[in-house]
Scaffold this active site. Structure first.
Site, PDB file in Angstrom:
ATOM      1  N   ASP A 243      -1.225  -8.874  -0.432  1.00  6.57           N
ATOM      2  CA  ASP A 243      -1.096  -8.917   1.031  1.00  6.57           C
ATOM      3  C   ASP A 243       0.217  -9.611   1.366  1.00  6.57           C
ATOM      4  OD1 ASP A 243      -3.185 -10.386   3.694  1.00  6.57           O
ATOM      5  OD2 ASP A 243      -1.119  -9.614   3.679  1.00  6.57           O
TER       6      ASP A 243
ATOM      7  N   GLY B 234       4.034   2.843   0.955  1.00  3.64           N
ATOM      8  CA  GLY B 234       4.400   3.446   2.245  1.00  3.64           C
ATOM      9  C   GLY B 234       5.387   4.590   2.066  1.00  3.64           C
ATOM     10  N   GLN B 235       5.822   5.157   3.224  1.00  2.00           N
ATOM     11  CA  GLN B 235       6.707   6.333   3.169  1.00  2.00           C
ATOM     12  C   GLN B 235       8.011   6.020   2.436  1.00  2.00           C
ATOM     13  OE1 GLN B 235       8.338   7.661   6.969  1.00  2.00           O
ATOM     14  NE2 GLN B 235       9.046   9.593   6.108  1.00  2.00           N
TER      15      GLN B 235
ATOM     16  N   TYR C   4       7.180  -3.149  18.004  1.00  2.00           N
ATOM     17  CA  TYR C   4       7.881  -2.937  16.731  1.00  2.00           C
ATOM     18  C   TYR C   4       9.369  -3.288  16.867  1.00  2.00           C
ATOM     19  CZ  TYR C   4       9.777  -0.091  12.846  1.00  2.00           C
ATOM     20  OH  TYR C   4      10.442   0.359  11.728  1.00  2.00           O
TER      21      TYR C   4
ATOM     22  N   GLY D 296       4.721  -3.426  -0.009  1.00  2.00           N
ATOM     23  CA  GLY D 296       4.572  -2.194   0.778  1.00  2.00           C
ATOM     24  C   GLY D 296       5.066  -0.990  -0.012  1.00  2.00           C
TER      25      GLY D 296
ATOM     26  N   ASP E  52       1.038  -3.505  -2.947  1.00  2.00           N
ATOM     27  CA  ASP E  52       0.656  -3.108  -1.586  1.00  2.00           C
ATOM     28  C   ASP E  52      -0.763  -3.603  -1.313  1.00  2.00           C
ATOM     29  OD1 ASP E  52       1.985  -0.404   0.240  1.00  2.00           O
ATOM     30  OD2 ASP E  52       0.281  -1.609   0.919  1.00  2.00           O
ATOM     31  N   ILE E  53      -1.178  -3.448  -0.074  1.00  2.00           N
ATOM     32  CA  ILE E  53      -2.518  -3.897   0.323  1.00  2.00           C
ATOM     33  C   ILE E  53      -3.574  -2.921  -0.206  1.00  2.00           C
ATOM     34  CG2 ILE E  53      -2.597  -2.613   2.520  1.00  2.00           C
ATOM     35  CD1 ILE E  53      -3.422  -6.313   2.402  1.00  2.00           C
ATOM     36  N   ARG E  54      -3.109  -1.732  -0.627  1.00  2.00           N
ATOM     37  CA  ARG E  54      -4.009  -0.700  -1.183  1.00  2.00           C
ATOM     38  C   ARG E  54      -3.282   0.025  -2.307  1.00  2.00           C
ATOM     39  NH1 ARG E  54      -1.379   3.618   0.669  1.00  2.00           N
ATOM     40  NH2 ARG E  54      -0.265   3.423   2.678  1.00  2.00           N
TER      41      ARG E  54
ATOM     42  N   LYS F  19      11.606  -6.202  15.020  1.00  2.00           N
ATOM     43  CA  LYS F  19      12.805  -5.899  14.218  1.00  2.00           C
ATOM     44  C   LYS F  19      14.021  -6.661  14.755  1.00  2.00           C
ATOM     45  CE  LYS F  19      10.992  -3.295  11.120  1.00  2.00           C
ATOM     46  NZ  LYS F  19      10.898  -3.805   9.732  1.00  2.00           N
TER      47      LYS F  19
HETATM   48  C1  VAH Z   1       9.017   4.685  13.619  1.00  2.00           C
HETATM   49  N1  VAH Z   1       9.768   5.805  11.585  1.00  2.00           N
HETATM   50  O1  VAH Z   1       8.957   5.765  14.140  1.00  2.00           O
HETATM   51  C2  VAH Z   1       9.812   4.542  12.323  1.00  2.00           C
HETATM   52  C3  VAH Z   1      11.254   4.223  12.623  1.00  2.00           C
HETATM   53  C4  VAH Z   1      13.271   4.801  13.981  1.00  2.00           C
HETATM   54  C5  VAH Z   1      11.848   5.123  13.687  1.00  2.00           C
HETATM   55  O2  VAH Z   1      11.400   2.886  12.940  1.00  2.00           O
HETATM   56  O3  VAH Z   1       8.499   3.711  14.103  1.00  2.00           O
END
Ligand code: VAH
Length: 309
Positions: free
Chosen positions: A50, A9-10, A140, A6, A32-34, A144
């Site tokens: 991947d 990513g950011q 999400y 990854g 990364d995937i791209r 986590k």
């Molecule tokens: C999001 N930037 O917004 C992430 C992060 C705490 C936020 O996990 O999903």
């Protein structure tokens, strides 16, 4: 050598550049995937990969004799609400892949990011503790929370050296964020410069823990270099620096762009943000590996407007 999954990513983009600066470009493999931006692609080895494919990761690990993996690939909070099963599959299978590579002795150290999203609506919101009520209400956040449990399990059962921080919302200018709820805090600077106005998808009073990317990268490297015997947390460390509302960030921008106007049109992301803490107690990170943030909101605004302007 280090492998970053990854890497485009950011966080991944900046982590790759920071690790290459520290360890030398050739010893940091980005994947990364791209493909990523030119700076990243031209500054060292890159592999299309991947993160859900165990054999593909294993091939890259063996080929480059990788010993550390940073798993930065994930689907973030807002997008994960639209594709729950894809988010769960990506976020969890990628973690199992790297944990099992370590359990098999093929790599020796892992960084895996958690998030303040592990906390939920009934978590005490101010100075949220390292260990407290944790009933995340987003796909999400659930991934986590589960990921943290697995990291601690693999550390205790198989002595896997996996390390993690619960990132707050991250603000950076080098890459756009990818589908998070805190993305407003990056978009607002771009819009302030483009047309001196921003329509915010969170309400004015939505106070969230936030951090400038330079602090987040330094925290990550500090934790990975810390002496293992000092680490009392093997789920994920609370990590804090500042908390603010969209109103606060707009006021900070007006110090530089007086005509800047903000309006508010909360969308589905408001409910996600409302389930998260307002501020974080990160005293355990200070105690165990001397964590200290350096950027406040005004520093962040100055950096963002200078580098985006
Ligand atoms: C999001 N930037 O917004 C992430 C992060 C705490 C936020 O996990 O999903």
């Amino acid at each position: 050598p280090i492998l970053i999954l990854g890497a485009c990513g950011q966080i991944g983009t900046e982590l790759t550049m920071a690790l290459r600066a520290k360890h030398g470009s050739e010893s940091v493999v980005a994947s990364d995937i791209r493909e990523g931006n030119d700076t990243l692609m031209e500054s060292g080895p890159f592999e299309l990969l991947d993160a859900t494919n165990y054999e593909a990761i294993e091939d890259v690990v063996m080929h480059y004799e990788i010993d550390e993996v940073y798993l930065m690939a994930a689907m973030l909070s807002a997008t994960a609400e639209k594709f729950p099963m894809r988010a769960w599959n990506l976020n969890m299978s990628s973690l199992f892949n790297v944990l099992n590579l370590a359990k098999e002795g093929k790599i020796s150290k892992i960084f895996w990011p958690s998030s303040i999203a592990v906390f939920g609506p009934n978590t005490p919101k101010e100075d949220t503790a390292q260990s407290t009520i944790m009933e995340p209400s987003t796909v999400y956040g659930i991934s986590k929370q589960s990921g943290e449990r697995w990291c601690e399990y693999y550390f205790k059962k198989f002595d896997v050296d996996v390390r993690s921080v619960r990132y707050p919302g991250l603000i950076s200018w080098k890459t756009m964020p990818g589908g998070g709820t805190t993305d407003y805090a990056v978009e607002i600077y771009h819009k302030a410069l483009e047309n001196q106005s921003y329509k915010c998808f969170l309400g004015p009073e939505t106070k969230l823990p936030m951090m400038y990317m330079d602090d987040a990268i330094r925290a990550t490297l500090n934790l990975m270099e810390a002496d293992a015997k000092n680490l009392s947390v093997r789920s994920s460390y609370n990590l804090g620096s500042m908390s603010f509302t969209p109103e606060d960030i707009a006021d900070s921008i007006k110090n530089h762009i007086p005509e800047f106007k903000i309006s508010y049109e909360p969308d589905f992301r408001q409910q996600i943000a409302d389930s998260w803490p307002s501020s974080i107690d990160d005293s355990q990170a200070l105690k165990d590996w001397n964590w200290k943030p350096e950027f406040n909101l005004d520093d962040t605004t100055a950096e963002m407007l200078k580098n985006l302007g």
